[in-house]
Motif scaffolding. Structure first.
Motif, PDB file in Angstrom:
ATOM      1  N   SER A  36       0.852  -1.188   0.000  1.00 23.52           N
ATOM      2  CA  SER A  36       0.000   0.000   0.000  1.00 23.52           C
ATOM      3  C   SER A  36       0.888   1.238   0.000  1.00 23.52           C
ATOM      4  CB  SER A  36      -0.890  -0.005   1.254  1.00 23.52           C
ATOM      5  OG  SER A  36      -1.396   1.288   1.488  1.00 23.52           O
ATOM      6  N   THR A  37       0.539   2.217  -0.827  1.00 17.44           N
ATOM      7  CA  THR A  37       1.316   3.468  -0.852  1.00 17.44           C
ATOM      8  C   THR A  37       1.206   4.210   0.483  1.00 17.44           C
ATOM      9  OG1 THR A  37      -0.591   4.520  -1.918  1.00 17.44           O
ATOM     10  CG2 THR A  37       1.222   3.846  -3.352  1.00 17.44           C
ATOM     11  N   GLN A  57       0.508  -1.640  -6.956  1.00 21.42           N
ATOM     12  CA  GLN A  57       0.088  -1.738  -5.548  1.00 21.42           C
ATOM     13  C   GLN A  57      -0.641  -3.069  -5.377  1.00 21.42           C
ATOM     14  OE1 GLN A  57      -1.614   1.473  -2.756  1.00 21.42           O
ATOM     15  NE2 GLN A  57      -3.438   0.549  -3.619  1.00 21.42           N
ATOM     16  N   GLY A  60      -3.856  -2.956  -1.669  1.00 20.89           N
ATOM     17  CA  GLY A  60      -4.393  -1.635  -1.345  1.00 20.89           C
ATOM     18  C   GLY A  60      -5.568  -1.741  -0.391  1.00 20.89           C
ATOM     19  N   ARG A  61      -5.768  -0.707   0.391  1.00 24.06           N
ATOM     20  CA  ARG A  61      -6.938  -0.713   1.264  1.00 24.06           C
ATOM     21  C   ARG A  61      -7.827   0.485   0.962  1.00 24.06           C
ATOM     22  NH1 ARG A  61      -2.555  -0.222   4.802  1.00 24.06           N
ATOM     23  NH2 ARG A  61      -2.295   1.909   5.568  1.00 24.06           N
ATOM     24  N   GLY A  62      -9.134   0.272   1.266  1.00 23.00           N
ATOM     25  CA  GLY A  62     -10.110   1.312   1.045  1.00 23.00           C
ATOM     26  C   GLY A  62     -10.673   1.808   2.359  1.00 23.00           C
ATOM     27  N   ARG A  63     -11.728   2.590   2.298  1.00 24.89           N
ATOM     28  CA  ARG A  63     -12.374   3.090   3.514  1.00 24.89           C
ATOM     29  C   ARG A  63     -13.101   1.952   4.212  1.00 24.89           C
ATOM     30  NH1 ARG A  63     -16.565   6.001   2.395  1.00 24.89           N
ATOM     31  NH2 ARG A  63     -16.679   6.878   4.481  1.00 24.89           N
ATOM     32  N   TRP A  68      -8.776  -2.533  -1.635  1.00 24.65           N
ATOM     33  CA  TRP A  68      -8.822  -1.771  -2.883  1.00 24.65           C
ATOM     34  C   TRP A  68      -7.852  -2.407  -3.851  1.00 24.65           C
ATOM     35  CZ3 TRP A  68     -11.760   1.948  -4.995  1.00 24.65           C
ATOM     36  CH2 TRP A  68     -11.290   2.540  -6.168  1.00 24.65           C
ATOM     37  N   ILE A  77      -2.060   6.431  -5.517  1.00 24.74           N
ATOM     38  CA  ILE A  77      -1.224   7.584  -5.210  1.00 24.74           C
ATOM     39  C   ILE A  77      -1.552   8.127  -3.820  1.00 24.74           C
ATOM     40  CG2 ILE A  77      -2.807   9.143  -6.471  1.00 24.74           C
ATOM     41  CD1 ILE A  77      -0.296  10.737  -7.314  1.00 24.74           C
ATOM     42  N   LYS A 123     -18.421   2.923  -9.590  1.00 33.88           N
ATOM     43  CA  LYS A 123     -17.302   3.630  -8.952  1.00 33.88           C
ATOM     44  C   LYS A 123     -16.055   3.630  -9.832  1.00 33.88           C
ATOM     45  CE  LYS A 123     -14.884   3.647  -4.548  1.00 33.88           C
ATOM     46  NZ  LYS A 123     -15.092   3.438  -3.120  1.00 33.88           N
ATOM     47  N   GLY A 126     -11.762   6.205  -5.656  1.00 32.78           N
ATOM     48  CA  GLY A 126     -12.072   6.373  -4.241  1.00 32.78           C
ATOM     49  C   GLY A 126     -10.933   7.092  -3.540  1.00 32.78           C
ATOM     50  N   VAL A 127     -11.262   7.663  -2.397  1.00 37.03           N
ATOM     51  CA  VAL A 127     -10.293   8.449  -1.630  1.00 37.03           C
ATOM     52  C   VAL A 127     -10.230   7.893  -0.213  1.00 37.03           C
ATOM     53  CG1 VAL A 127      -9.753  10.761  -0.740  1.00 37.03           C
ATOM     54  CG2 VAL A 127     -10.850  10.506  -2.993  1.00 37.03           C
ATOM     55  N   ALA A 139      -5.257   9.882  -0.037  1.00 39.95           N
ATOM     56  CA  ALA A 139      -4.786   9.020  -1.128  1.00 39.95           C
ATOM     57  C   ALA A 139      -5.927   8.761  -2.098  1.00 39.95           C
ATOM     58  CB  ALA A 139      -4.303   7.694  -0.555  1.00 39.95           C
ATOM     59  N   ILE A 140      -5.569   8.559  -3.357  1.00 37.65           N
ATOM     60  CA  ILE A 140      -6.582   8.308  -4.392  1.00 37.65           C
ATOM     61  C   ILE A 140      -6.248   7.017  -5.126  1.00 37.65           C
ATOM     62  CG2 ILE A 140      -7.670   9.199  -6.507  1.00 37.65           C
ATOM     63  CD1 ILE A 140      -6.908  12.035  -5.533  1.00 37.65           C
TER      64      ILE A 140
HETATM   65  C1  BTN Z   1     -12.194   3.744  -1.039  1.00 36.83           C
HETATM   66  O1  BTN Z   1     -12.914   4.066  -1.972  1.00 36.83           O
HETATM   67  O2  BTN Z   1     -12.583   2.951  -0.166  1.00 36.83           O
HETATM   68  C2  BTN Z   1     -10.829   4.350  -0.947  1.00 36.83           C
HETATM   69  C3  BTN Z   1      -9.838   3.721  -1.890  1.00 36.83           C
HETATM   70  C4  BTN Z   1      -8.447   4.318  -1.731  1.00 36.83           C
HETATM   71  C5  BTN Z   1      -7.396   3.542  -2.480  1.00 36.83           C
HETATM   72  C6  BTN Z   1      -6.080   4.239  -2.438  1.00 36.83           C
HETATM   73  S1  BTN Z   1      -4.943   3.615  -3.646  1.00 36.83           S
HETATM   74  C7  BTN Z   1      -3.664   4.559  -2.935  1.00 36.83           C
HETATM   75  C8  BTN Z   1      -3.820   4.423  -1.437  1.00 36.83           C
HETATM   76  N1  BTN Z   1      -3.185   3.216  -0.948  1.00 36.83           N
HETATM   77  C9  BTN Z   1      -4.075   2.383  -0.411  1.00 36.83           C
HETATM   78  O3  BTN Z   1      -3.790   1.285   0.112  1.00 36.83           O
HETATM   79  N2  BTN Z   1      -5.308   2.873  -0.507  1.00 36.83           N
HETATM   80  C10 BTN Z   1      -5.317   4.189  -1.129  1.00 36.83           C
END
Ligand code: BTN
Length: 251
Positions: A36-37, A57, A60-63, A68, A77, A123, A126-127, A139-140
């Protein structure tokens, strides 16, 4: 599409954007592969004004504890800033991502509060905002070149390529950096106005959670920095943005 621009060319492309267009951001690190960044930013002890971009990546993780997925088809990023008001960072991230998507698509996108970027209810980006006492990490993640999705995402996700924008991932990175830099410079009034122009939730019936309280009703008004006015069976209630989550929206 022609051959993708290789990772070895990303740093120079990004440095040109930073030098010509950015006020807040000065330095970018391109990492070839990272879980994850967000974690990479912490590991590298990155400071305000720095950016971490992943070529790949992997976790990745989301909210809200979601995952992600981006891999080689998306852009991942992380922007590093001084700690700040979380809701403002979340909304600036949404506006930066929305304006970047619009630059590439040539048409408006929607925002589902607080910061899902949607096209036709699917979608696109996501942020995620994480912060501690040393740094804020808005992060986006944006979907770029996916042409198909796993079954559970097929009706919910979309990529720029599926929407007809056949851009290379580095163009997405460049555009996100420029638009995010602009959004962070914008006044609260400009951010709120830009948000509400794209808001897809007001007027819909939904279920929300504020702490341990579950509220069902119609969203009457939204101030993305402050909170939500919801009409319930027992009258209107005000839910603070900082502690509220949308659980389900009726279609
Ligand atoms: C969401 O919609 O739940 C948020 C998604 C965010 C993903 C970005 S990718 C860059 C950064 N690194 C991660 O692990 N997650 C965020």
């Amino acid at each position: 599409m022609s051959q993708p621009i290789g990772v070895e060319r990303w740093p120079d492309r990004i440095d040109a954007v930073l030098g010509e267009h950015c006020r807040t951001f000065q330095r970018a690190h391109v990492v070839r592969e990272t879980g994850s960044t967000q974690d990479a930013a912490r590991r590298m002890n990155a400071g305000p004004g720095e950016i971490i971009v992943a070529w790949n990546q992997t976790v990745g993780r989301g909210r809200l504890g979601r995952s992600w997925s981006s891999g080689l088809d998306g852009v991942a990023i992380t922007f590093v800033l001084q700690p700040g008001q979380r809701e403002r960072l979340a909304i600036a991230g949404a506006i930066g991502a929305a304006r970047a998507a619009e630059t590439m698509l040539g048409h408006p996108v929607g925002i589902k509060w607080p910061n899902d970027i949607l096209v036709n209810a699917r979608k696109l980006a996501g942020v995620l905002v994480e912060q501690d006492d040393r740094r804020a990490l808005p992060a986006i993640g944006m979907n770029v070149s996916q042409t198909s999705w796993p079954d559970d995402l097929a009706s919910q996700a979309v990529s720029l390529h599926q929407l007809g924008a056949m851009v290379d991932r580095i163009e997405v990175v460049e555009t996100l950096i420029e638009r995010m830099d602009e959004a962070l410079e914008a006044s609260d009034g400009d951010l709120i106005g830009s948000f509400l122009e794209r808001d897809v939730l007001t007027g819909k019936t939904m279920k929300l959670r504020n702490g341990t309280e579950i509220v069902s009703g119609r969203l009457e008004r939204l101030d993305p920095l402050k909170g939500l006015a919801v009409r319930t069976e027992s009258g209107e209630c005000w839910l603070p943005a900082a502690t509220t989550t949308v659980l389900q929206v009726e279609s």
